[in-house]
Scaffold this motif. Sequence first.
Motif, PDB file in Angstrom:
ATOM      1  N   ALA A  74      62.245   9.972  87.739  1.00  0.00           N
ATOM      2  CA  ALA A  74      63.153   9.823  86.592  1.00  0.00           C
ATOM      3  C   ALA A  74      62.398   9.969  85.279  1.00  0.00           C
ATOM      4  O   ALA A  74      62.890  10.596  84.333  1.00  0.00           O
ATOM      5  N   HIS A  75      61.192   9.394  85.225  1.00  0.00           N
ATOM      6  CA  HIS A  75      60.394   9.516  84.008  1.00  0.00           C
ATOM      7  C   HIS A  75      59.992  10.962  83.748  1.00  0.00           C
ATOM      8  O   HIS A  75      60.057  11.453  82.614  1.00  0.00           O
ATOM      9  N   GLN A  76      59.567  11.669  84.807  1.00  0.00           N
ATOM     10  CA  GLN A  76      59.201  13.075  84.650  1.00  0.00           C
ATOM     11  C   GLN A  76      60.401  13.916  84.230  1.00  0.00           C
ATOM     12  O   GLN A  76      60.301  14.792  83.368  1.00  0.00           O
ATOM     13  N   ASN A  77      61.559  13.655  84.844  1.00  0.00           N
ATOM     14  CA  ASN A  77      62.770  14.399  84.486  1.00  0.00           C
ATOM     15  C   ASN A  77      63.157  14.158  83.030  1.00  0.00           C
ATOM     16  O   ASN A  77      63.519  15.087  82.298  1.00  0.00           O
ATOM     17  N   TYR A  78      63.051  12.890  82.603  1.00  0.00           N
ATOM     18  CA  TYR A  78      63.378  12.569  81.214  1.00  0.00           C
ATOM     19  C   TYR A  78      62.402  13.257  80.252  1.00  0.00           C
ATOM     20  O   TYR A  78      62.808  13.778  79.211  1.00  0.00           O
ATOM     21  N   ALA A  79      61.102  13.244  80.633  1.00  0.00           N
ATOM     22  CA  ALA A  79      60.109  13.873  79.756  1.00  0.00           C
ATOM     23  C   ALA A  79      60.356  15.377  79.634  1.00  0.00           C
ATOM     24  O   ALA A  79      60.275  15.948  78.540  1.00  0.00           O
ATOM     25  N   LEU A  80      60.684  16.051  80.752  1.00  0.00           N
ATOM     26  CA  LEU A  80      60.942  17.492  80.702  1.00  0.00           C
ATOM     27  C   LEU A  80      62.194  17.808  79.888  1.00  0.00           C
ATOM     28  O   LEU A  80      62.217  18.758  79.093  1.00  0.00           O
ATOM     29  N   LYS A  81      63.255  17.027  80.086  1.00  0.00           N
ATOM     30  CA  LYS A  81      64.472  17.273  79.313  1.00  0.00           C
ATOM     31  C   LYS A  81      64.239  17.017  77.832  1.00  0.00           C
ATOM     32  O   LYS A  81      64.753  17.736  76.976  1.00  0.00           O
ATOM     33  N   ASP A  82      63.455  15.973  77.515  1.00  0.00           N
ATOM     34  CA  ASP A  82      63.160  15.704  76.118  1.00  0.00           C
ATOM     35  C   ASP A  82      62.349  16.839  75.509  1.00  0.00           C
ATOM     36  O   ASP A  82      62.563  17.231  74.364  1.00  0.00           O
ATOM     37  N   LEU A  83      61.409  17.407  76.299  1.00  0.00           N
ATOM     38  CA  LEU A  83      60.626  18.538  75.803  1.00  0.00           C
ATOM     39  C   LEU A  83      61.502  19.751  75.542  1.00  0.00           C
ATOM     40  O   LEU A  83      61.364  20.445  74.532  1.00  0.00           O
ATOM     41  N   ILE A  84      62.424  20.025  76.454  1.00  0.00           N
ATOM     42  CA  ILE A  84      63.304  21.189  76.278  1.00  0.00           C
ATOM     43  C   ILE A  84      64.232  20.985  75.091  1.00  0.00           C
ATOM     44  O   ILE A  84      64.523  21.919  74.339  1.00  0.00           O
ATOM     45  N   GLU A  85      64.689  19.750  74.882  1.00  0.00           N
ATOM     46  CA  GLU A  85      65.605  19.492  73.769  1.00  0.00           C
ATOM     47  C   GLU A  85      64.927  19.638  72.421  1.00  0.00           C
ATOM     48  O   GLU A  85      65.592  19.805  71.408  1.00  0.00           O
ATOM     49  N   LYS A  86      63.576  19.586  72.383  1.00  0.00           N
ATOM     50  CA  LYS A  86      62.868  19.763  71.119  1.00  0.00           C
ATOM     51  C   LYS A  86      62.778  21.232  70.707  1.00  0.00           C
ATOM     52  O   LYS A  86      62.129  21.577  69.723  1.00  0.00           O
ATOM     53  N   LYS A  87      63.418  22.104  71.471  1.00  0.00           N
ATOM     54  CA  LYS A  87      63.537  23.535  71.188  1.00  0.00           C
ATOM     55  C   LYS A  87      62.194  24.279  71.189  1.00  0.00           C
ATOM     56  O   LYS A  87      61.904  25.037  70.264  1.00  0.00           O
ATOM     57  N   PRO A  88      61.325  24.069  72.207  1.00  0.00           N
ATOM     58  CA  PRO A  88      60.185  24.976  72.299  1.00  0.00           C
ATOM     59  C   PRO A  88      60.606  26.357  72.792  1.00  0.00           C
ATOM     60  O   PRO A  88      59.898  27.324  72.630  1.00  0.00           O
ATOM     61  N   LEU A  89      61.782  26.431  73.446  1.00  0.00           N
ATOM     62  CA  LEU A  89      62.313  27.697  73.961  1.00  0.00           C
ATOM     63  C   LEU A  89      63.560  28.077  73.172  1.00  0.00           C
ATOM     64  O   LEU A  89      64.393  27.224  72.872  1.00  0.00           O
ATOM     65  N   GLY A  90      63.676  29.336  72.875  1.00  0.00           N
ATOM     66  CA  GLY A  90      64.874  29.823  72.208  1.00  0.00           C
ATOM     67  C   GLY A  90      65.980  30.101  73.205  1.00  0.00           C
ATOM     68  O   GLY A  90      65.782  30.014  74.426  1.00  0.00           O
ATOM     69  N   PRO A  91      67.177  30.424  72.729  1.00  0.00           N
ATOM     70  CA  PRO A  91      68.293  30.714  73.649  1.00  0.00           C
ATOM     71  C   PRO A  91      67.991  31.844  74.615  1.00  0.00           C
ATOM     72  O   PRO A  91      68.370  31.783  75.787  1.00  0.00           O
ATOM     73  N   ALA A  92      67.294  32.890  74.154  1.00  0.00           N
ATOM     74  CA  ALA A  92      66.982  34.010  75.047  1.00  0.00           C
ATOM     75  C   ALA A  92      66.051  33.565  76.175  1.00  0.00           C
ATOM     76  O   ALA A  92      66.241  33.941  77.344  1.00  0.00           O
TER      77      ALA A  92
END
Length: 380
Positions: A74-92
């Motif tokens: 759960a902690h790893q999943n939360y950390a990954l989702k938090d990282l993705i939500e910080k927008k390191p990746l664009g929509p494409a």
Amino acid sequence: MKRSRFTETQVVKILKQHEAGIPIKELCKEHGISAATFYNWKGKYGGMDASQLKKLKEMESELSRYKQMYAELAHQNYALKDLIEKKPLGPADKRSSADYLVSEHRLSLRVACFLLCLSSSVYYYKPKGKDDSAIIEALDRLAQEHPTYGFRKMFRMLRHQGHLWNHKRVYRVYKQMRLNVRRKRKRRIPQRVKEPLTLPIDRNIVWSMDFMQDSLSYGKTFRVLNVMDDFNREALWNVIDVSIGSRRLIRELDRLVAFRGRPEAIRVDNGPEFTSANFQIWCKENHIKIKYIQPGKPVQNSLIERFNRSYRQEVLNAHLFDSLSQVRILSDQWREHYNEKRPHEALQNLTPKDFLNNYGKASFSISKNELNCTNPTVAN
């Protein structure tokens, strides 16, 4: 948590004594426990024997292990989702990642979008080009009739004519037609002294930097910062982004200096990023001399200008890009080819890496004829 004085085996033994007929008061007095403690034991371990107690302990340890595993996941999943939500990746990039999860891991598209924090509407979205021919025709007619009118006046006249176009759309077309003629104040630049473009005798003596600009397939512009070493014409860095200010420039230079080393001087033009106070302070703190060329004299920085021409012909003009990630990937591949495989006439038809290995010593002596560089401003 406070640990009990009695083990589970001892507790079961005491309960067996009670079942054998010994009163509760005598057992409590003998073992120094309260009646409440005894009844708690009876409710938890009543009717158990040694084998059942052993199974209970195994189940409790297994449950504890599962809880720990769930907490870690759960902690790893939360950390990954938090990282993705910080927008390191664009929509494409997120769209391509969602396609990968669907094809390789057999996830549904809904789950893949949920894991990447990507809405389904953004996944299916495709930019649509708008037909602005009517707006262009109307603005062109007004500009010919009233060349001194600005945007506000033209927009009000369009509204009076019955056109209900949004003001943001009209302003976008207005800027594309370059009707917004702005009065630019001349930027005062200190007088630059012309310096000869000499060849360094070793690496990390003089670097050259310059900016380039291009656009993606749908019209979005981006900038490229190129950095090269004048000694062996090695392409050191390509920074690609929509905007690169002075602070971003300093961060990228810190990363480059960390693994390449610090140069003695950097040759640049008079762009706002290079003349900014942040860049000048950074160079002063790192004891790096700034060699400004004279305004309107790009030939004084001809090494990086020649590099820019090769980069534009072989990368920017040779491909049609849909995202910045594509530009970065192809630029990295081309830079590796440029440094390790592409021969340079100015380097005796050696690659920058080979030239550095052969002549990269501060004590070497080599003539201009041997380098085939009678004109140091001409580089390949």
